[in-house]
Design a protein around this motif. Structure first.
Motif, short mmCIF file in Angstrom:
data_model
loop_
_atom_site.label_atom_id
_atom_site.label_comp_id
_atom_site.label_asym_id
_atom_site.label_seq_id
_atom_site.Cartn_x
_atom_site.Cartn_y
_atom_site.Cartn_z
N GLY A 1 -3.07 -2.14 8.60
CA GLY A 1 -3.94 -0.97 8.67
C GLY A 1 -4.73 -0.87 9.96
O GLY A 1 -5.36 0.16 10.22
N LYS A 2 -4.67 -1.91 10.78
CA LYS A 2 -5.34 -1.87 12.08
C LYS A 2 -4.29 -1.58 13.16
O LYS A 2 -3.18 -1.17 12.85
N PHE A 3 -4.66 -1.78 14.41
CA PHE A 3 -3.76 -1.48 15.52
C PHE A 3 -3.52 -2.71 16.39
O PHE A 3 -4.42 -3.52 16.60
N GLN A 4 -2.29 -2.80 16.88
CA GLN A 4 -1.94 -3.80 17.87
C GLN A 4 -2.08 -3.18 19.26
O GLN A 4 -1.57 -2.08 19.51
N VAL A 5 -2.80 -3.87 20.16
CA VAL A 5 -2.91 -3.40 21.54
C VAL A 5 -1.65 -3.82 22.28
O VAL A 5 -1.38 -5.01 22.46
N LYS A 6 -0.86 -2.84 22.69
CA LYS A 6 0.45 -3.12 23.27
C LYS A 6 0.37 -3.86 24.60
O LYS A 6 1.27 -4.63 24.96
N SER A 7 -0.70 -3.62 25.35
CA SER A 7 -0.84 -4.28 26.65
C SER A 7 -1.28 -5.73 26.54
O SER A 7 -1.43 -6.41 27.56
N ARG A 8 -1.50 -6.19 25.32
CA ARG A 8 -1.88 -7.59 25.09
C ARG A 8 -0.87 -8.24 24.13
O ARG A 8 -1.21 -8.65 23.01
N PRO A 9 0.40 -8.33 24.53
CA PRO A 9 1.43 -8.83 23.62
C PRO A 9 1.28 -10.33 23.35
O PRO A 9 0.74 -11.08 24.16
N MET A 10 1.75 -10.72 22.17
CA MET A 10 1.74 -12.13 21.80
C MET A 10 2.99 -12.82 22.35
O MET A 10 3.96 -13.06 21.65
N VAL A 11 2.94 -13.13 23.64
CA VAL A 11 4.04 -13.85 24.29
C VAL A 11 3.47 -15.14 24.86
O VAL A 11 2.32 -15.18 25.29
N PRO A 12 4.25 -16.22 24.85
CA PRO A 12 3.73 -17.50 25.33
C PRO A 12 3.29 -17.44 26.79
O PRO A 12 3.92 -16.81 27.64
N ARG A 13 2.16 -18.10 27.05
CA ARG A 13 1.70 -18.32 28.41
C ARG A 13 1.57 -19.82 28.60
O ARG A 13 1.46 -20.58 27.63
N PHE A 14 1.58 -20.24 29.85
CA PHE A 14 1.64 -21.67 30.12
C PHE A 14 0.59 -22.10 31.13
O PHE A 14 0.32 -21.40 32.10
N ILE A 15 0.00 -23.25 30.85
CA ILE A 15 -0.88 -23.91 31.80
C ILE A 15 -0.07 -25.01 32.46
O ILE A 15 0.48 -25.88 31.79
N SER A 16 0.04 -24.96 33.77
CA SER A 16 0.84 -25.95 34.50
C SER A 16 -0.01 -27.14 34.89
O SER A 16 -1.19 -26.98 35.24
N PRO A 17 0.55 -28.33 34.84
CA PRO A 17 -0.22 -29.50 35.26
C PRO A 17 -0.52 -29.49 36.75
O PRO A 17 0.23 -28.91 37.53
N ALA A 18 -1.62 -30.12 37.13
CA ALA A 18 -1.95 -30.26 38.54
C ALA A 18 -0.89 -31.13 39.21
O ALA A 18 -0.11 -31.82 38.55
N ALA A 19 -0.87 -31.11 40.54
CA ALA A 19 0.12 -31.88 41.28
C ALA A 19 0.04 -33.35 40.92
O ALA A 19 1.07 -34.03 40.77
N THR A 20 -1.18 -33.86 40.75
CA THR A 20 -1.36 -35.25 40.36
C THR A 20 -2.35 -35.30 39.21
O THR A 20 -3.56 -35.42 39.42
N PRO A 21 -1.87 -35.20 37.97
CA PRO A 21 -2.79 -35.21 36.82
C PRO A 21 -3.49 -36.56 36.68
O PRO A 21 -2.99 -37.59 37.14
N PHE A 22 -4.62 -36.53 36.02
CA PHE A 22 -5.35 -37.76 35.75
C PHE A 22 -4.49 -38.66 34.85
O PHE A 22 -4.03 -38.23 33.80
N ALA A 23 -4.31 -39.88 35.25
CA ALA A 23 -3.39 -40.78 34.54
C ALA A 23 -4.09 -41.72 33.58
O ALA A 23 -3.45 -42.54 32.92
N GLY A 24 -5.41 -41.61 33.50
CA GLY A 24 -6.15 -42.55 32.67
C GLY A 24 -6.42 -42.04 31.26
O GLY A 24 -5.75 -41.13 30.75
N HIS A 25 -7.41 -42.64 30.64
CA HIS A 25 -7.78 -42.36 29.26
C HIS A 25 -8.97 -41.42 29.26
O HIS A 25 -10.00 -41.69 29.90
N THR A 26 -8.87 -40.29 28.54
CA THR A 26 -9.92 -39.27 28.54
C THR A 26 -10.58 -39.16 27.18
O THR A 26 -9.91 -39.02 26.16
#
Length: 531
Positions: free
Chosen positions: A395-420
């Motif tokens: 009964g509501k509306f879907q905003v077409k310009s905001r589709p539910m498609v996967p987006r990705f966060i890419s790791p930094a060139a050298t990610p932190f390798a320790g314990h967080t």
């Protein structure tokens, strides 16, 4: 393979703007918003807006029956027309009961304070953390009632285990570390029960509601906003029953103060406000990154460089343990969480942005004149929506310009390798709820503390407007987008991996329980490595 989290939350690539921006710069970074407003309460406090809301005509505190009737109908109309998730946590029947109660209570109001209470209660009844009577947007009589009156407690408080401990006092009759057992003859538990229906949070996140009854947080305490309206000083004084750590009780009368006077008195004592400054330090082989806010609207602070430099230093000094403290951070710009995650993940992390449900295609003209926002395009979605035929958003509306498609966060060139380790709590209810959820789902950090605010059914927000009631000046923030969620999605927030229960005695003694838990865990890991 990239990992995708089915996350019912805000779009991580957008500026989260649940809090109206305040005037901040690097020079003011050490001063919290509520301390600034206490000294400059005459400032109008209105953010840049384009919605066209009419200015409040008068500062008079009294209202006629006709005026309150008109204000009540405006708010009911705005909530029913605009809000995309009135029944996310409440049934339609429960919301109608809440609306009927507001209508009766609102019509009985004869001043801005009484109407403010009624509006605050109905907004909180929706159980949406982004629907609230945001004090920054109040005008006229409502603003004066909340911020200008000599009706505030002369003390600042922290609520721990259902008990108020005094943090600082502008009155020599009250000492820091004492417990406030009762105010005006009403016990602390009774005050909490009376205040709870007015406190905002998403769904079942009561921890977030209770956090608003303290002063050690990044916003004005609801103790200062609501308590004077519900339990006002008698003859300009509050009667406090206090208890020392040795169990000795006494009752004192203290003068009520304005926010400005209390602030000045505490500053004169050398009591400094909590800082919003980010800090990074390395001590005994452990990195400590304290991120108290993600809100840097119109601020020159270069948060991206700060994070990059901190992680570069961790790598250069070969630090294997990192503690990130988010406990005071309600949210702000979700892109900051993205960048932080990029330094911790080792493979692309995907998520599904789902904040794309709206209740309207075009805001009716009758409401445009009482609404403000920062982008007028929010009010007209012509051609950009399609009806939703099934599911919880039917009964509501879907905003077409905001589709539910996967987006990705890419790791930094050298990610932190320790314990967080990441310290979390109920304050984390917007962009930091999203961050905590992704940290837990991705498994790149151990969460220590209490359950966050927010909710797995998704946050309402991303786009917001605030309706200003024309006669009283009362204003209510209304989110314009909601997240998709399944009927089976639990009404819960993000639980920590290691739970820490705050203790009153520890708070009085100045013990940081979450940080101590983190240090204990790090010491144990170091010991295992040494073996």
């Amino acid at each position: 393979m990239p990992r995708v989290c089915n996350l019912h939350c805000t779009d991580l690539n957008t500026q989260e703007t649940s809090m109206i921006p305040t005037h901040q710069n690097l020079g003011l970074r050490t001063t919290l918003r509520h301390w600034v407003i206490a000294c400059t309460v005459a400032w109008a406090g209105v953010s840049p807006a384009v919605g066209g809301a009419e200015a409040v005509a008068t500062d008079a505190t009294s209202l006629t029956a006709q005026q309150v009737q008109e204000d009540v109908q405006v708010l009911l109309d705005a909530l029913k027309t605009l809000h995309p998730a009135l029944t996310k946590y409440r049934s339609a029947a429960e919301m109608e009961t809440a609306f009927s109660r507001f209508e009766a209570r609102g019509r009985a109001a004869r001043n801005a304070g009484e109407l403010y209470l009624a509006a605050t209660e109905v907004a909180a009844a929706i159980r949406c953390g982004h629907t609230w009577t945001n004090w920054r947007n109040q005008q006229g009589a409502a603003r004066a009632t909340l911020l200008d009156q000599q009706d505030k407690l002369p003390v600042t408080l922290s609520l721990v285990e259902g008990r108020w401990v005094v943090l600082a006092s502008a009155d020599p009759a009250v000492r820091p570390g004492e417990e406030v057992v009762s105010i005006n003859g009403m016990t602390t538990p009774a005050h909490i029960a009376r205040l709870m229906p007015y406190l905002r949070a998403d769904g079942s996140s009561d921890g977030k509601r209770l956090r608003q009854l303290s002063h050690d947080r990044p916003d004005l305490s609801q103790v200062d906003l609501l308590l004077p309206l519900l339990s006002s000083p008698v003859g300009g004084r509050y009667r406090l029953t206090l208890r020392t750590s040795q169990g000795v009780s006494r009752t004192v009368l203290v003068e009520a103060l304005t926010l400005q006077d209390r602030t000045k008195a505490l500053l004169a004592q050398g009591v400094q406000p909590p800082s919003e400054a980010w800090t990074f330090a390395i001590r005994e082989g452990v990195g400590y990154l304290v991120l108290r806010t993600f809100s840097f609207w119109n601020d020159k602070f270069d948060w991206a460089s700060f994070l990059d430099e901190a992680f570069s230093r961790l790598q250069a000094e070969q630090i294997r343990h990192l503690v990130i403290d988010l406990r005071a951070n309600e949210g702000g710009n979700a892109a900051i969480g993205n960048q932080l995650l990029s330094h911790l993940i080792r493979q692309p992390l995907g998520y599904l942005p789902s904040q794309s449900v709206t209740n309207y295609e075009r805001v009716p003209d009758r409401l445009r004149k009482v609404l403000d926002t920062w982008d007028s395009s929010f009010f007209d979605r012509t051609g950009d929506v399609e009806p939703i035929a099934s599911g919880t958003a039917r009964g509501k509306f879907q905003v077409k310009s905001r589709p539910m498609v996967p987006r990705f966060i890419s790791p930094a060139a050298t990610p932190f390798a320790g314990h967080t380790l990441v310290l979390v709590g109920a304050e984390n209810s917007s962009a930091t709820f999203v961050l905590a959820d992704l940290l837990k789902r991705s498994g790149v950090a151990t969460l220590i503390g209490q359950a966050t605010g927010g909710n797995q059914r998704g946050l309402n927000g991303g786009q917001l407007a605030w309706v200003r009631l024309p006669h009283s000046g009362v204003a209510v923030d209304i989110p314009l987008l909601a997240a998709h969620y399944d009927a089976s999605t639990p009404d819960t927030s993000v639980p920590p991996d290691i739970a820490v229960t705050p203790r009153f005695a520890a708070r009085v003694a100045g013990v940081d329980q979450e940080m101590e838990a983190a240090k204990t865990l790090i010491a144990a890991r170091k010991s295992l490595v040494a073996q």
